[in-house]
Enzyme design. Structure first.
Site: not given
Ligand code: DQA
Length: 145
Positions: A11-12, A19, A24, A75, A78, A81, A88, A99, A101-103, A108
């Site tokens: 999502p997002n 964003r 990001y 990725n 959210a 978490h 599953d 896996e 994650h950009i950040s 954080r």
């Molecule tokens: C994220 C980190 C997550 O905590 C966050 O909810 C995201 C992006 C990242 O790519 O850094 O939406 O997965």
């Protein structure tokens, strides 16, 4: 044997580039796809990049990947978490899972420090910006030969 890697985004991430660019960055998912495609080609691989804001859609795509993908780069945003269901689903997939994650989630809020997906993933990249996807693709090239 399939030579396609599925790159799944939660999502997002459709708003990547717009964003919170201070977290990001300014690049978009189209940029991510182009970079991954170039690395995949070095290994004779193809890739498909998908994004959804819906948990069930991501689970359905993981199920589809069971038939047609050599590996998954994910990725989960959210859902990382929160989603036992995505973990599953990934456990039903037999190929490698990486896996991204950009950040740097560990720098954080504490709720971002735990990942259900990390319980399944062969490897995790965080905090490398969108370069993390291309690095994951390079690793995927080694893993799937
Ligand atoms: C994220 C980190 C997550 O905590 C966050 O909810 C995201 C992006 C990242 O790519 O850094 O939406 O997965």
């Amino acid at each position: 044997m399939t030579r396609t890697i599925h790159i799944l985004n939660g999502p997002n991430l459709n708003l990547l580039g717009k964003r919170q660019p201070e977290i990001y960055g300014a690049d978009t998912l189209a940029d991510v796809e182009a970079q991954c495609r170039a690395v995949a080609a070095e290994f004779g691989l193809e890739c498909i990049l998908l994004q959804s804001n819906h948990e069930g859609q991501i689970i359905d795509w993981i199920h589809e990947a069971r038939q047609v993908a050599a590996g998954i780069i994910i990725n989960p945003a959210a859902f990382t978490h929160t989603s036992v269901a995505i973990m599953d689903a990934l456990n039903t997939f037999e190929g490698p899972v990486l896996e991204v994650h950009i950040s740097n989630v560990h720098k954080r809020e504490s709720f971002r420090h735990h990942s259900y997906v990390s319980l399944r993933a062969e490897g995790v990249i965080a905090g490398f910006g969108i370069d993390g996807y291309a690095l994951a693709m390079r690793r995927m090239g080694s893993l799937v030969g």
